[in-house]
Design a protein around this motif. Structure first.
Motif, PDB file in Angstrom:
ATOM      1  N   ILE A  74       0.812  -1.221   0.000  1.00 54.33           N
ATOM      2  CA  ILE A  74       0.000   0.000   0.000  1.00 54.33           C
ATOM      3  C   ILE A  74       0.845   1.272   0.000  1.00 54.33           C
ATOM      4  O   ILE A  74       0.317   2.367  -0.149  1.00 54.33           O
ATOM      5  N   GLY A  75       2.146   1.130   0.151  1.00 54.73           N
ATOM      6  CA  GLY A  75       3.005   2.295   0.335  1.00 54.73           C
ATOM      7  C   GLY A  75       2.987   3.280  -0.810  1.00 54.73           C
ATOM      8  O   GLY A  75       3.215   4.478  -0.612  1.00 54.73           O
ATOM      9  N   ASP A  76       2.715   2.805  -2.030  1.00 54.43           N
ATOM     10  CA  ASP A  76       2.690   3.686  -3.200  1.00 54.43           C
ATOM     11  C   ASP A  76       1.285   4.170  -3.547  1.00 54.43           C
ATOM     12  O   ASP A  76       1.089   4.793  -4.593  1.00 54.43           O
ATOM     13  N   ASN A  77       0.336   3.873  -2.696  1.00 49.19           N
ATOM     14  CA  ASN A  77      -1.064   4.229  -2.959  1.00 49.19           C
ATOM     15  C   ASN A  77      -1.590   5.072  -1.803  1.00 49.19           C
ATOM     16  O   ASN A  77      -1.979   4.532  -0.766  1.00 49.19           O
ATOM     17  N   PRO A  78      -1.611   6.400  -1.945  1.00 48.50           N
ATOM     18  CA  PRO A  78      -2.042   7.272  -0.841  1.00 48.50           C
ATOM     19  C   PRO A  78      -3.435   6.939  -0.314  1.00 48.50           C
ATOM     20  O   PRO A  78      -3.663   6.976   0.900  1.00 48.50           O
ATOM     21  N   LYS A  79      -4.373   6.613  -1.224  1.00 49.90           N
ATOM     22  CA  LYS A  79      -5.735   6.296  -0.777  1.00 49.90           C
ATOM     23  C   LYS A  79      -5.744   5.011   0.038  1.00 49.90           C
ATOM     24  O   LYS A  79      -6.426   4.930   1.073  1.00 49.90           O
ATOM     25  N   ALA A  80      -4.993   4.011  -0.395  1.00 47.61           N
ATOM     26  CA  ALA A  80      -4.906   2.759   0.359  1.00 47.61           C
ATOM     27  C   ALA A  80      -4.280   3.006   1.728  1.00 47.61           C
ATOM     28  O   ALA A  80      -4.689   2.401   2.728  1.00 47.61           O
ATOM     29  N   MET A  81      -3.305   3.898   1.790  1.00 43.58           N
ATOM     30  CA  MET A  81      -2.682   4.234   3.071  1.00 43.58           C
ATOM     31  C   MET A  81      -3.691   4.903   3.999  1.00 43.58           C
ATOM     32  O   MET A  81      -3.746   4.606   5.199  1.00 43.58           O
ATOM     33  N   GLU A  82      -4.498   5.814   3.448  1.00 42.38           N
ATOM     34  CA  GLU A  82      -5.531   6.468   4.256  1.00 42.38           C
ATOM     35  C   GLU A  82      -6.549   5.448   4.772  1.00 42.38           C
ATOM     36  O   GLU A  82      -6.968   5.510   5.931  1.00 42.38           O
ATOM     37  N   ASP A  83      -6.935   4.526   3.902  1.00 41.07           N
ATOM     38  CA  ASP A  83      -7.897   3.499   4.303  1.00 41.07           C
ATOM     39  C   ASP A  83      -7.319   2.604   5.390  1.00 41.07           C
ATOM     40  O   ASP A  83      -8.033   2.187   6.310  1.00 41.07           O
ATOM     41  N   TRP A  84      -6.032   2.309   5.290  1.00 41.77           N
ATOM     42  CA  TRP A  84      -5.375   1.485   6.315  1.00 41.77           C
ATOM     43  C   TRP A  84      -5.369   2.205   7.662  1.00 41.77           C
ATOM     44  O   TRP A  84      -5.640   1.602   8.702  1.00 41.77           O
ATOM     45  N   ALA A  85      -5.077   3.509   7.638  1.00 39.75           N
ATOM     46  CA  ALA A  85      -5.119   4.293   8.883  1.00 39.75           C
ATOM     47  C   ALA A  85      -6.532   4.312   9.446  1.00 39.75           C
ATOM     48  O   ALA A  85      -6.728   4.215  10.668  1.00 39.75           O
ATOM     49  N   ALA A  86      -7.537   4.411   8.558  1.00 41.10           N
ATOM     50  CA  ALA A  86      -8.925   4.413   9.016  1.00 41.10           C
ATOM     51  C   ALA A  86      -9.289   3.098   9.685  1.00 41.10           C
ATOM     52  O   ALA A  86     -10.054   3.076  10.655  1.00 41.10           O
ATOM     53  N   LYS A  87      -8.744   1.984   9.186  1.00 41.39           N
ATOM     54  CA  LYS A  87      -9.008   0.687   9.815  1.00 41.39           C
ATOM     55  C   LYS A  87      -8.581   0.696  11.283  1.00 41.39           C
ATOM     56  O   LYS A  87      -9.244   0.091  12.130  1.00 41.39           O
ATOM     57  N   GLN A  88      -7.475   1.370  11.567  1.00 45.37           N
ATOM     58  CA  GLN A  88      -7.019   1.446  12.959  1.00 45.37           C
ATOM     59  C   GLN A  88      -8.005   2.244  13.805  1.00 45.37           C
ATOM     60  O   GLN A  88      -8.265   1.921  14.964  1.00 45.37           O
ATOM     61  N   ALA A  89      -8.564   3.298  13.206  1.00 47.45           N
ATOM     62  CA  ALA A  89      -9.549   4.113  13.920  1.00 47.45           C
ATOM     63  C   ALA A  89     -10.782   3.290  14.271  1.00 47.45           C
ATOM     64  O   ALA A  89     -11.382   3.470  15.341  1.00 47.45           O
ATOM     65  N   TYR A  90     -11.149   2.371  13.389  1.00 51.18           N
ATOM     66  CA  TYR A  90     -12.337   1.553  13.634  1.00 51.18           C
ATOM     67  C   TYR A  90     -12.149   0.613  14.832  1.00 51.18           C
ATOM     68  O   TYR A  90     -13.126   0.220  15.469  1.00 51.18           O
ATOM     69  N   ILE A  91     -10.913   0.229  15.117  1.00 51.00           N
ATOM     70  CA  ILE A  91     -10.668  -0.587  16.315  1.00 51.00           C
ATOM     71  C   ILE A  91     -11.046   0.212  17.556  1.00 51.00           C
ATOM     72  O   ILE A  91     -11.762  -0.267  18.442  1.00 51.00           O
ATOM     73  N   ALA A  92     -10.560   1.453  17.614  1.00 48.94           N
ATOM     74  CA  ALA A  92     -10.894   2.320  18.752  1.00 48.94           C
ATOM     75  C   ALA A  92     -12.386   2.605  18.796  1.00 48.94           C
ATOM     76  O   ALA A  92     -13.001   2.635  19.877  1.00 48.94           O
ATOM     77  N   LEU A  93     -12.994   2.822  17.627  1.00 47.92           N
ATOM     78  CA  LEU A  93     -14.433   3.072  17.554  1.00 47.92           C
ATOM     79  C   LEU A  93     -15.225   1.912  18.149  1.00 47.92           C
ATOM     80  O   LEU A  93     -16.145   2.115  18.962  1.00 47.92           O
ATOM     81  N   GLY A  94     -14.889   0.681  17.753  1.00 50.56           N
ATOM     82  CA  GLY A  94     -15.588  -0.488  18.280  1.00 50.56           C
ATOM     83  C   GLY A  94     -15.448  -0.611  19.785  1.00 50.56           C
ATOM     84  O   GLY A  94     -16.414  -0.938  20.485  1.00 50.56           O
ATOM     85  N   ASN A  95     -14.247  -0.348  20.280  1.00 51.35           N
ATOM     86  CA  ASN A  95     -14.034  -0.432  21.725  1.00 51.35           C
ATOM     87  C   ASN A  95     -14.854   0.616  22.474  1.00 51.35           C
ATOM     88  O   ASN A  95     -15.404   0.351  23.544  1.00 51.35           O
TER      89      ASN A  95
END
Length: 223
Positions: A132-153
């Motif tokens: 994902i390193g060469d894909n800015p949108k994929a990088m943003e989506d990956w960061a968002a996945k981390q946010a969803y962990i906190a959201l679920g908790n």
């Protein structure tokens, strides 16, 4: 409380939790909401880099403006006790040599040797493992996945202390981000807004019982 009682209480909270469309306007006690926030702060994230922040929007004018561009939050924005926007780091921030990653390695107190090793491993993760390193949108989506962990908790914790919630993706992302930029609340080079969540106390009970597929339909044990 015995373990079996704890398990039952947790399951009852999960069974009771639902996506609350409208709240009764009652405010959550400050100590209870800070408890919910603390469970987000203590949530895990990939590499421990915590690629997210939160905005708690209590300002009525900003809530009303958000309502204009958030079709999925029409009932929640005017009635929620607390309304939270998750901010996820951009791809530039999350590169192996990005500003946030560099700052986090300093925060974690790593030695120069440990930093070099982690930078190499993380760089390979971005380039090869997840590619994902060469894909800015994929990088943003990956960061968002981390946010969803906190959201679920947060939502799970809230349910266990009798606080209702609703996660919200029904909004115009570009319009919401521009609204925040215009008010000096967001730097688009640093953050995106992937999801919102409302907290409060339900105005009405759900019209039907929770419906979920049975466990043996969604879980396969590989012995």
């Amino acid at each position: 409380m015995e373990k079996e009682q704890q398990k039952q209480a947790i399951l009852e909270a999960f069974q009771s939790r639902h996506a609350t469309k409208a709240f009764n306007g009652q405010m959550i006690p400050e100590e209870d909401f800070r408890f919910v926030l603390e469970t987000a702060r203590l949530s895990p994230s990939s590499f421990g880099y915590e690629p997210w922040n939160m905005l708690v929007i209590q300002n009525p004018e900003i809530r009303e403006a958000l309502k204009e561009v958030s079709w999925g939050a029409q009932g929640q924005l005017p009635t929620a006790s607390h309304f939270v926007l998750f901010l996820a780091r951009t791809g530039e921030q999350m590169q192996a040599d990005g500003p946030h990653v560099t700052q986090m390695m300093d925060f974690l107190g790593l030695s120069e040797e440990a930093k070099a090793g982690r930078t190499k491993r993380y760089g390979l993760f971005l380039k090869e493992d997840f590619a994902i390193g060469d894909n800015p949108k994929a990088m943003e989506d990956w960061a968002a996945k981390q946010a969803y962990i906190a959201l679920g908790n947060m939502m799970s914790t809230a349910a266990q202390i009798g606080v209702d919630s609703c996660p919200i993706e029904g909004f115009d992302q570009q319009a919401v981000e521009q609204l925040l930029v215009d008010r000096g609340l967001l730097d688009r080079s640093v953050f995106t807004v992937p999801v919102m969540v409302a907290f409060g106390y339900r105005a009405d009970e759900p019209k039907r019982e929770k419906q979920r597929r049975p466990l043996d339909e969604i879980v396969t044990f590989v012995e």
